[in-house]
Design an enzyme around this catalytic site. Structure first.
Site, PDB file in Angstrom:
ATOM      1  N   SER A 270     110.551 139.814  53.561  1.00 47.40           N
ATOM      2  CA  SER A 270     109.523 139.582  52.481  1.00 47.40           C
ATOM      3  C   SER A 270     109.228 141.029  51.829  1.00 47.40           C
ATOM      4  O   SER A 270     107.786 141.331  52.153  1.00 47.40           O
ATOM      5  CB  SER A 270     108.408 138.741  52.786  1.00 47.40           C
ATOM      6  OG  SER A 270     107.643 138.972  53.746  1.00 47.40           O
TER       7      SER A 270
ATOM      8  N   ASP B 124      99.190 143.524  52.176  1.00 47.66           N
ATOM      9  CA  ASP B 124     100.645 143.951  52.531  1.00 47.66           C
ATOM     10  C   ASP B 124     101.372 144.489  51.629  1.00 47.66           C
ATOM     11  O   ASP B 124     101.364 145.621  51.350  1.00 47.66           O
ATOM     12  CB  ASP B 124     101.077 142.834  53.631  1.00 47.66           C
ATOM     13  CG  ASP B 124     102.493 143.054  54.122  1.00 47.66           C
ATOM     14  OD1 ASP B 124     102.945 144.320  53.908  1.00 47.66           O
ATOM     15  OD2 ASP B 124     103.232 141.956  54.366  1.00 47.66           O
TER      16      ASP B 124
ATOM     17  N   GLU C 250      96.254 137.020  55.011  1.00 50.59           N
ATOM     18  CA  GLU C 250      97.133 138.285  54.512  1.00 50.59           C
ATOM     19  C   GLU C 250      97.934 137.761  53.107  1.00 50.59           C
ATOM     20  O   GLU C 250      98.498 136.701  53.073  1.00 50.59           O
ATOM     21  CB  GLU C 250      97.994 138.726  55.684  1.00 50.59           C
ATOM     22  CG  GLU C 250      99.044 139.886  55.194  1.00 50.59           C
ATOM     23  CD  GLU C 250     100.128 140.224  56.348  1.00 50.59           C
ATOM     24  OE1 GLU C 250      99.682 140.077  57.733  1.00 50.59           O
ATOM     25  OE2 GLU C 250     101.237 140.390  56.153  1.00 50.59           O
TER      26      GLU C 250
ATOM     27  N   LYS D   5     102.455 148.984  58.185  1.00 52.79           N
ATOM     28  CA  LYS D   5     104.021 149.048  58.583  1.00 52.79           C
ATOM     29  C   LYS D   5     104.600 150.268  58.430  1.00 52.79           C
ATOM     30  O   LYS D   5     104.634 150.715  57.028  1.00 52.79           O
ATOM     31  CB  LYS D   5     104.727 147.757  57.705  1.00 52.79           C
ATOM     32  CG  LYS D   5     104.322 146.492  58.037  1.00 52.79           C
ATOM     33  CD  LYS D   5     104.898 145.602  56.901  1.00 52.79           C
ATOM     34  CE  LYS D   5     104.800 144.258  57.149  1.00 52.79           C
ATOM     35  NZ  LYS D   5     105.317 143.101  55.924  1.00 52.79           N
TER      36      LYS D   5
ATOM     37  N   GLU E 119     110.765 135.011  63.286  1.00 48.40           N
ATOM     38  CA  GLU E 119     109.817 135.951  64.153  1.00 48.40           C
ATOM     39  C   GLU E 119     109.316 135.191  65.479  1.00 48.40           C
ATOM     40  O   GLU E 119     108.496 135.346  66.138  1.00 48.40           O
ATOM     41  CB  GLU E 119     108.580 136.371  63.547  1.00 48.40           C
ATOM     42  CG  GLU E 119     108.778 137.232  62.402  1.00 48.40           C
ATOM     43  CD  GLU E 119     107.608 137.648  61.713  1.00 48.40           C
ATOM     44  OE1 GLU E 119     106.498 137.319  61.724  1.00 48.40           O
ATOM     45  OE2 GLU E 119     107.607 138.693  60.736  1.00 48.40           O
TER      46      GLU E 119
ATOM     47  N   GLU F  56     103.637 132.652  57.557  1.00 53.80           N
ATOM     48  CA  GLU F  56     103.237 132.819  59.038  1.00 53.80           C
ATOM     49  C   GLU F  56     101.707 132.206  59.496  1.00 53.80           C
ATOM     50  O   GLU F  56     100.731 132.275  58.613  1.00 53.80           O
ATOM     51  CB  GLU F  56     103.006 134.355  59.169  1.00 53.80           C
ATOM     52  CG  GLU F  56     104.445 135.053  59.016  1.00 53.80           C
ATOM     53  CD  GLU F  56     103.920 136.765  59.023  1.00 53.80           C
ATOM     54  OE1 GLU F  56     103.268 137.140  59.506  1.00 53.80           O
ATOM     55  OE2 GLU F  56     104.978 137.420  58.231  1.00 53.80           O
TER      56      GLU F  56
ATOM     57  N   HIS G 203     111.161 133.541  56.062  1.00 49.95           N
ATOM     58  CA  HIS G 203     111.411 133.554  57.178  1.00 49.95           C
ATOM     59  C   HIS G 203     112.260 132.354  58.186  1.00 49.95           C
ATOM     60  O   HIS G 203     112.485 132.419  59.260  1.00 49.95           O
ATOM     61  CB  HIS G 203     110.401 134.075  58.315  1.00 49.95           C
ATOM     62  CG  HIS G 203     109.844 135.455  57.838  1.00 49.95           C
ATOM     63  ND1 HIS G 203     108.763 136.180  58.321  1.00 49.95           N
ATOM     64  CD2 HIS G 203     110.283 136.265  56.977  1.00 49.95           C
ATOM     65  CE1 HIS G 203     108.684 137.125  57.975  1.00 49.95           C
ATOM     66  NE2 HIS G 203     109.488 137.347  57.075  1.00 49.95           N
TER      67      HIS G 203
ATOM     68  N   HIS H 150     104.627 144.650  62.865  1.00 54.07           N
ATOM     69  CA  HIS H 150     106.030 144.529  62.932  1.00 54.07           C
ATOM     70  C   HIS H 150     106.607 144.306  61.897  1.00 54.07           C
ATOM     71  O   HIS H 150     105.921 144.006  60.819  1.00 54.07           O
ATOM     72  CB  HIS H 150     106.601 143.583  64.156  1.00 54.07           C
ATOM     73  CG  HIS H 150     106.272 142.059  63.687  1.00 54.07           C
ATOM     74  ND1 HIS H 150     106.976 141.136  64.360  1.00 54.07           N
ATOM     75  CD2 HIS H 150     105.632 141.683  62.746  1.00 54.07           C
ATOM     76  CE1 HIS H 150     106.465 139.992  63.830  1.00 54.07           C
ATOM     77  NE2 HIS H 150     105.760 140.260  62.808  1.00 54.07           N
ATOM     78  N   ARG H 151     108.111 144.053  62.036  1.00 52.84           N
ATOM     79  CA  ARG H 151     108.822 143.555  60.665  1.00 52.84           C
ATOM     80  C   ARG H 151     109.535 142.248  61.011  1.00 52.84           C
ATOM     81  O   ARG H 151     109.689 142.093  62.437  1.00 52.84           O
ATOM     82  CB  ARG H 151     109.783 144.462  59.998  1.00 52.84           C
ATOM     83  CG  ARG H 151     109.273 145.900  59.456  1.00 52.84           C
ATOM     84  CD  ARG H 151     108.388 145.703  58.278  1.00 52.84           C
ATOM     85  NE  ARG H 151     108.495 144.770  57.281  1.00 52.84           N
ATOM     86  CZ  ARG H 151     108.325 145.133  55.813  1.00 52.84           C
ATOM     87  NH1 ARG H 151     108.288 146.547  55.440  1.00 52.84           N
ATOM     88  NH2 ARG H 151     108.676 144.321  54.915  1.00 52.84           N
ATOM     89  N   SER H 152     110.074 141.378  59.901  1.00 44.90           N
ATOM     90  CA  SER H 152     110.527 140.342  60.440  1.00 44.90           C
ATOM     91  C   SER H 152     111.975 140.751  61.194  1.00 44.90           C
ATOM     92  O   SER H 152     112.354 139.966  61.943  1.00 44.90           O
ATOM     93  CB  SER H 152     110.825 139.335  59.380  1.00 44.90           C
ATOM     94  OG  SER H 152     111.226 140.016  58.431  1.00 44.90           O
TER      95      SER H 152
ATOM     96  N   LYS I 199     100.052 142.311  64.775  1.00 46.80           N
ATOM     97  CA  LYS I 199     100.801 141.121  64.887  1.00 46.80           C
ATOM     98  C   LYS I 199     102.286 141.576  65.131  1.00 46.80           C
ATOM     99  O   LYS I 199     102.877 142.571  64.655  1.00 46.80           O
ATOM    100  CB  LYS I 199     100.769 140.409  63.510  1.00 46.80           C
ATOM    101  CG  LYS I 199     101.354 141.059  62.242  1.00 46.80           C
ATOM    102  CD  LYS I 199     101.356 139.952  61.114  1.00 46.80           C
ATOM    103  CE  LYS I 199     102.026 140.529  59.996  1.00 46.80           C
ATOM    104  NZ  LYS I 199     102.313 139.728  59.020  1.00 46.80           N
TER     105      LYS I 199
ATOM    106  N   ASP J 167      99.493 134.279  56.974  1.00 45.42           N
ATOM    107  CA  ASP J 167     100.192 135.143  55.852  1.00 45.42           C
ATOM    108  C   ASP J 167     100.997 134.384  54.964  1.00 45.42           C
ATOM    109  O   ASP J 167     102.194 133.919  55.328  1.00 45.42           O
ATOM    110  CB  ASP J 167     100.951 136.229  56.631  1.00 45.42           C
ATOM    111  CG  ASP J 167     101.767 137.387  55.568  1.00 45.42           C
ATOM    112  OD1 ASP J 167     101.589 136.852  54.434  1.00 45.42           O
ATOM    113  OD2 ASP J 167     102.411 137.947  55.925  1.00 45.42           O
TER     114      ASP J 167
HETATM  115  C1  2PG Z   1     105.064 140.302  56.669  1.00 38.79           C
HETATM  116  C2  2PG Z   1     106.089 140.755  57.313  1.00 38.79           C
HETATM  117  C3  2PG Z   1     106.043 140.927  58.781  1.00 38.79           C
HETATM  118  P1  2PG Z   1     108.691 141.151  56.542  1.00 38.79           P
HETATM  119  O1  2PG Z   1     105.340 139.605  55.543  1.00 38.79           O
HETATM  120  O2  2PG Z   1     103.992 140.618  56.999  1.00 38.79           O
HETATM  121  O3  2PG Z   1     105.792 139.542  59.410  1.00 38.79           O
HETATM  122  O4  2PG Z   1     107.347 140.089  57.191  1.00 38.79           O
HETATM  123  O5  2PG Z   1     108.875 142.086  57.539  1.00 38.79           O
HETATM  124  O6  2PG Z   1     109.604 140.095  56.188  1.00 38.79           O
HETATM  125  O7  2PG Z   1     108.032 141.672  55.329  1.00 38.79           O
HETATM  126 MG    MG Z   2     102.900 140.070  55.067  1.00 46.92          MG
END
Ligand code: 2PG
Ligand code: MG
Length: 457
Positions: free
Chosen positions: A41, A335, A307, A360, A224, A181, A172, A388-390, A411, A259
């Site tokens: 995402s 984010d 978030e 991130k 995740e 999330e 996800h 982290h990232r997914s 997270k 999130d």
């Molecule tokens: C988010 C992330 C991580 P993604 O949206 O916060 O949990 O997802 O890495 O897919 O952007």
């Molecule tokens: Mg996010």
């Protein structure tokens, strides 16, 4: 003085089975590696992750642009091997004290505002591996090296509250849950170690609760490591969490995080959010309607953090919502809105759009730029939520950076699956190591966002 002898890169796999960049830096002290994470995402304003299928010059370099369905990273790997590596070796920069200059040299070589030429995945891998080399050169753990980069050397050591993403939806997971999330945060634990135990027990208790309600097939998991049962409404998800936490007697020690990753279901033209975007049934809400849903959730559940409640460029909704939360102790995290970018943080501060920044490192593409974004957020009284990232790897760099920045919370997914527990296990090691050294170690607990003071206070 420790200079770089050689830098090489390789293509490896991430937790979704997609290619990612690995970088290896050689100094007199040995070899130091880093693996780069990748989102699903992703925000439109993130630095560019080079994928061969889209890289302009990949085919002319003889790279198979169809390999891995276009997701190969051989262009980025080549940019490390042929451009970034040789330039940094030649520069004579010192990994011990010059990480910022190393990052700056790479940013200059790239020459674009969003790392589109050489790739954020190439630059970040080098930046992370150089930090590891620098820590080894100084003979200190990575978090100590990063504390100096962050200017936090005189702060106490703070272990973060882990926000465990135990229910997965959005892009996800294959269920119809729109929100991405649903997180459990053991803010009432007395140490990081105890928080991990609560998270693990709640995760297993949740599995039983889901199996009882929806049958065993519903306990399959998302990207995740959280479960992905066939739910639709966010209340159903929070009810499952409430029951799971109650089962382990943790109701007074656990709060929730959410999130929705709402950029994924926003129609900018109509200014509508479609909570049925993964379903055949549309379920559209105006920004106001969505804000009311969040207020309803915050009133009925112990929601401590929210978030990306609104889409990355829906500024007006962010500002109105943050204002409406003036008297609620809710951390509102940007984010996709901020993408760990100082320019976006500045804009959000001026618009009073939120009160916390998600951190991130691959959104901006170098370690020192991510640190600068966090420092700017802190200096405006915000919190910083490390993430982290997914699409992850077993690299645990994030854990050391979280401690160094003293973010108070992070997270890293569910307390399960190798690439997620790598981060939590590293934090357990750091907590144990600091205690063994006789250092004072604070678990952030209910003060997880305390370095910042809410923008709307
Ligand atoms: C988010 C992330 C991580 P993604 O949206 O916060 O949990 O997802 O890495 O897919 O952007
Ligand atoms: Mg996010």
């Amino acid at each position: 003085m420790t200079t770089i002898k050689k830098i090489t890169a390789q293509q490896r796999l991430d937790s979704r089975g997609n290619p990612t960049v690995q970088v290896q830096v050689e100094t007199k002290d040995g070899f130091f590696r880093a693996l780069v994470p990748s989102g699903a995402s992703t925000g439109a304003h993130e630095a560019v992750e080079l994928r061969d299928g889209k890289a302009r010059d990949a085919a002319t370099k003889g790279i198979d642009t169809k390999a891995y369905f276009g997701k190969g990273v051989m262009t980025a790997v080549g940019n490390v091997n042929e451009i970034l590596g040789p330039a940094l070796v030649k520069s004579g920069l010192d990994v011990t004290t010059q990480l910022k200059d190393i990052d700056k040299a790479m940013i200059d070589l790239d020459g674009t505002p969003n790392k589109a030429r050489l790739g954020a995945n190439a630059i970040l891998g080098v930046s992370m591996a150089c930090a590891r080399a620098g820590a080894a050169a100084r003979g200190v753990p990575l978090y100590e090296y990063l504390r100096r980069e962050c200017g936090t050397e005189s702060d106490p050591y703070v272990l973060p509250v882990p926000f465990f993403n135990v229910l997965n939806g959005g892009v996800h997971a294959g269920n119809t849950l729109a929100f991405q999330e649903f997180m459990l945060a053991p803010t009432g634990a007395s140490s990081f170690e105890e928080a991990i135990q609560i998270g693990s027990e709640a995760y297993h208790s949740l599995k039983n609760v889901i199996a009882k309600k929806h049958g065993m097939p519903a306990t399959s998991i998302g990207d995740e490591g959280g479960f992905a049962p066939p739910l639709t409404r966010p209340e159903e998800a929070f009810d499952l969490l409430t029951e799971a936490v109650k089962e382990i007697g943790g109701s007074d020690r656990v709060q929730f995080g959410l999130d929705p990753a709402s950029t994924e279901f926003f129609d900018a033209e109509k200014r509508e959010y479609d909570l049925g975007f993964k379903d055949k049934q549309p379920s559209k809400l105006s920004p106001d309607g969505l804000a009311q849903l969040y207020h309803h959730l915050a009133k009925n559940y112990p929601l401590a953090l929210l978030e990306d409640p609104f889409a990355e460029d829906d500024w007006a909704s962010w500002t109105a919502f943050t204002e409406s939360c003036r008297n609620i102790p809710l951390e509102i995290v940007g984010d996709d809105l901020l993408v760990t970018n100082v320019e976006r943080v500045r804009e959000a501060v001026s618009k009073k759009a939120c009160n916390s920044m998600l951190l991130k490192i691959n959104q901006i593409g170098s370690v020192t730029e991510a640190i600068a974004a966090a420092q700017l957020a802190f200096s405006n009284g915000w919190a910083v939520f490390a993430s982290h990232r997914s699409g992850e790897t077993t690299d645990d760099f994030l854990s050391d950076l979280t401690v160094a920045l003293n973010t108070g919370h992070l997270k890293a997914g569910a307390p399960a699956r190798g690439e997620r527990v790598a981060k939590y296990n590293r934090l357990l090691d750091i907590e144990a190591e600091l205690k063994a050294k006789g250092q004072r170690v604070v678990y952030a607990g209910a003060n997880f966002g305390r370095r910042g003071k809410a923008a709307n206070e």
